[in-house]
Design a protein around this motif. Structure first.
Motif, short mmCIF file in Angstrom:
data_model
loop_
_atom_site.label_atom_id
_atom_site.label_comp_id
_atom_site.label_asym_id
_atom_site.label_seq_id
_atom_site.Cartn_x
_atom_site.Cartn_y
_atom_site.Cartn_z
N UNK A 106 0.81 -1.23 0.03
CA UNK A 106 -0.12 0.07 -0.06
C UNK A 106 0.86 1.15 0.00
N UNK A 107 0.41 2.49 -0.54
CA UNK A 107 1.31 3.45 -0.84
C UNK A 107 1.08 4.34 0.53
N UNK A 108 2.12 5.04 0.70
CA UNK A 108 2.09 6.35 1.79
C UNK A 108 1.38 7.46 1.36
N UNK B 284 -5.32 21.79 -5.38
CA UNK B 284 -4.35 20.74 -5.44
C UNK B 284 -4.79 19.59 -5.04
N UNK B 285 -4.11 18.49 -5.22
CA UNK B 285 -4.51 17.25 -4.54
C UNK B 285 -3.07 16.68 -3.81
N UNK B 286 -3.08 16.77 -2.54
CA UNK B 286 -1.86 16.32 -1.94
C UNK B 286 -1.88 14.70 -1.68
N UNK B 287 -0.70 14.30 -1.91
CA UNK B 287 -0.45 12.77 -1.64
C UNK B 287 -0.09 12.59 0.00
N UNK B 288 0.92 13.37 0.19
CA UNK B 288 1.43 13.75 1.81
C UNK B 288 1.09 15.11 1.98
N UNK B 289 0.66 15.44 3.18
CA UNK B 289 0.49 16.76 3.57
C UNK B 289 0.62 17.00 5.09
N UNK B 290 0.71 18.27 5.37
CA UNK B 290 1.20 18.60 7.02
C UNK B 290 -0.12 19.22 7.61
#
Length: 461
Positions: free
Chosen positions: A372-374, A392-398
């Motif tokens: 599975x992806x992060x 925007x479309x974050x994959x990893x975000x804060x």
């Protein structure tokens, strides 16, 4: 006893002989059937015969059948067909190949673009496997209200001239900093090759920003390094341009500036007569990397350009709202957080006859070795910050506690890829805007089946 034994032996022998002959004849018959079947395959097309004298010079044909069509949207998106031909049956693909459509009055030539042509000779022995010419033909299926659209790929004509088709596409500049035009829009590309501005025909003006860019991402952020974006390429390490009557394609790839661990590929296609840019992106982690943000699918705009937005919610129902209906909820300017896979998201202004949208086509995220992806705070954001309005479309975000100090490890071998239509349209009303968006969403949702060759295929249900 001797006579009786002999008589029994003779009868048994005759029966065995007849049985053997029966098996032999059956084997020969079966062999002929198998050979006949093998002679008709998607890659070894049958000889071509036509009632149209115009096409008599072509020796071979490969049938292409399009099923599960939606006749109302069938010409909205391109049809890309991969073909394979035995190399000894074709001399020059660029001269010889034609695409024709079967109609009630005969065969009709269809404009197409031939690309990605390769001759494959490896692992061939001339018998069990043979040298093959493969490639892709791209055309628009405009067959109208028919259940099945039937086409033929013709080849095997040594005297054919290279086909030439009228087109509204034009290209100027030096790649990747190009200007690409068709009959409905002009697209300006940045020195990095990213979308810089779009001027739709019939609008009140150009869609652009004070930054001189529209397409911001892919992007990655580590505080001790940099917040890098694809437009930081100056220029990309690899640039390829493909131009023809159906589309202009710009391919770029390389490592992200300041991030040698991140390999990025971006491909644009601009088509004849269509109001969109097809954008395909791929991020590949070649080493482990801890990030604060990894984002994609971001277009930015002047905040005064649009006053309304529209999207499909989790139930695929249309939502239309005004920007003035929302306030920013944090110091980052975020106003909405939507499903990461909304079918479309659009900003528009009917007074100015301007609209821009992302219509999501495909997305594939994978961890190393199929894990599975992060994904962390994977969503679709809409924000207003300073001189910019954007999605925007974050994959990893804060997002979770707004900490930019946390680094989320993304392992080597992770891949994030997606394909979107960046649609630029000229709505005169809210209803017209929604209709345009739903048209392309409907086209994208239709899973057209492409059948190649003469083999009888199993039913789908």
């Amino acid at each position: 006893m001797t006579v009786t034994y002999f008589s029994h032996w003779k009868n048994k022998t005759l029966k065995s002989l007849l049985f053997f002959l029966t098996i032999l004849l059956a084997g020969l018959l079966f062999s002929s059937i198998v050979l006949a079947t093998d002679a008709v395959s998607p890659t070894d097309a049958r000889p071509f015969t036509s009632m149209d004298a115009e096409w008599d010079a072509w020796e071979y044909q490969i049938p292409i059948t399009l099923e599960n069509r939606d006749s109302e949207t069938s010409g909205a998106l391109p049809t890309d067909v991969t073909f394979a031909i035995f190399a000894d049956q074709i001399d020059d693909p660029e001269r010889e190949i034609r695409i024709v459509r079967k109609t009630g009055s005969g065969l009709e030539e269809v404009p197409f673009q031939l690309w990605n042509v390769t001759r494959w000779d490896q692992d061939t022995d001339g018998e069990r496997s043979k040298a093959t010419v493969a490639g892709t033909v791209t055309f628009f299926d405009e067959s109208g209200p028919v259940e099945r659209a039937e086409y033929l790929l013709l080849y095997g004509n040594e005297t054919a001239s290279r086909p030439s088709y009228d087109t509204d596409l034009s290209v100027s500049g030096e790649a990747p900093e190009l200007v690409i035009s068709n009959s409905v829009m002009t697209v300006d590309l940045h020195s990095s090759g990213q979308l810089a501005a779009v001027d739709p025909v019939g609008s009140s003006g150009k869609i652009d920003t004070p930054r001189g860019l529209l397409h911001w991402n892919p992007g990655v952020f580590i505080p001790t390094r940099y917040w890098a974006h694809a437009w930081d390429w100056d220029p990309p390490q690899m640039v390829e341009l493909e131009s023809g009557p159906i589309f202009v394609m710009l391919k770029r790839s390389g490592t992200m500036p300041e991030f040698p661990e991140l390999s990025v590929s971006i491909t644009y296609r601009v088509f004849t007569g269509r109001p969109y840019v097809e954008s395909s992106t791929r991020l590949h982690l070649t080493e482990n990397l801890g990030v604060v943000a990894l984002r994609n699918d971001q277009l930015i705009f002047d905040p005064m350009m649009f006053d309304q937005l529209a999207w499909l919610d989790e139930n695929d129902e249309e939502v239309v709202a005004k920007f003035s209906d929302y306030d920013t909820v944090n110091s980052h300017g975020d106003i909405l957080r939507l499903n990461p896979d909304v079918g479309y998201l659009a900003f528009f202004n009917t007074n100015r006859k301007l609209g821009a949208a992302t219509v999501r086509l495909e997305a594939m995220n994978s961890g190393p070795d199929g894990e599975p992806p992060v994904l962390f705070d994977h969503a679709t954001y809409i924000a207003e910050a300073g001189e910019l309005t954007y999605w925007f479309r974050p994959l990893v975000y804060f997002h979770v506690d707004w900490s930019r100090e946390k680094l989320i490890p993304v392992p080597e071998g992770s891949i994030y890829s997606e394909k979107n239509l960046y649609l630029f349209f000229t709505p005169e009303s809210e209803e017209e805007a929604v209709s345009e968006l739903n048209y392309y969403r409907r086209a994208a949702d239709r899973s057209v089946r492409i059948n190649i060759g003469d083999y009888p295929l199993p039913p789908s249900r």
